[in-house]
Design a protein around this motif. Structure first.
Motif, PDB file in Angstrom:
ATOM      1  N   SER A  31       0.813  -1.218   0.000  1.00 49.29           N
ATOM      2  CA  SER A  31       0.000   0.000   0.000  1.00 49.29           C
ATOM      3  C   SER A  31       0.844   1.265   0.000  1.00 49.29           C
ATOM      4  O   SER A  31       0.488   2.251  -0.643  1.00 49.29           O
ATOM      5  CB  SER A  31      -0.931   0.014   1.215  1.00 49.29           C
ATOM      6  N   THR A  59      -6.592   4.922  -0.082  1.00 50.60           N
ATOM      7  CA  THR A  59      -5.842   4.258   0.986  1.00 50.60           C
ATOM      8  C   THR A  59      -6.744   3.320   1.776  1.00 50.60           C
ATOM      9  O   THR A  59      -6.350   2.187   2.088  1.00 50.60           O
ATOM     10  CB  THR A  59      -5.204   5.310   1.921  1.00 50.60           C
ATOM     11  N   LEU A  62      -7.352   0.157  -0.229  1.00 44.43           N
ATOM     12  CA  LEU A  62      -6.179  -0.711  -0.223  1.00 44.43           C
ATOM     13  C   LEU A  62      -6.085  -1.501   1.079  1.00 44.43           C
ATOM     14  O   LEU A  62      -5.724  -2.678   1.065  1.00 44.43           O
ATOM     15  CB  LEU A  62      -4.899   0.111  -0.428  1.00 44.43           C
TER      16      LEU A  62
END
Length: 125
Positions: A31, A59, A62
């Motif tokens: 990530s 984010t 992920l």
């Protein structure tokens, strides 16, 4: 350990290499690399599923994906031209599921190394 197979025609041009590394990062759950590789206003459209807008939402997505581990990534094609690129291949998961995918990328500019948008087509096989 994720097995990585890349077609010989994928070449080693800088943008092709960058897209290869992005796809490897997706497969391995890296990530940090992915978040650093996108613009703040990233738009990720997973066709038929969802649209993720902005680095914060990217984010978060992920983090959700980290639960599913890939056992193998096969990259068939990596294409780039100007500020666009595309990658197709197969992702095999540790749980036995397999997915064929095509991802289309738009960079922040012709020489940019940040991804502005991703459009993903994913089909279970």
């Amino acid at each position: 350990m994720t097995k990585i197979t890349v077609s010989t025609d994928c070449g080693n041009a800088p943008k092709k290499e960058f897209l290869k590394e992005i796809n490897i990062a997706f497969a391995k759950g890296n990530s940090e690399f992915l978040v650093e590789s996108v613009t703040d206003k990233i738009v990720w459209n997973i066709i038929g599923d969802k649209k993720i807008e902005g680095k914060e939402k990217f984010t978060e997505e992920l983090e959700k994906m980290e639960k599913e581990k890939a056992s193998e990534l096969i990259l068939d094609r990596i294409l780039t031209h100007g500020k666009e690129g595309a990658v197709s291949g197969i992702l095999k998961m540790q749980n036995g599921k397999k997915y064929a995918f095509s991802d289309f990328y738009e960079f922040s500019g012709a020489k940019g190394t940040k991804v502005k948008s991703i459009t993903s087509y994913v089909i279970g096989i």
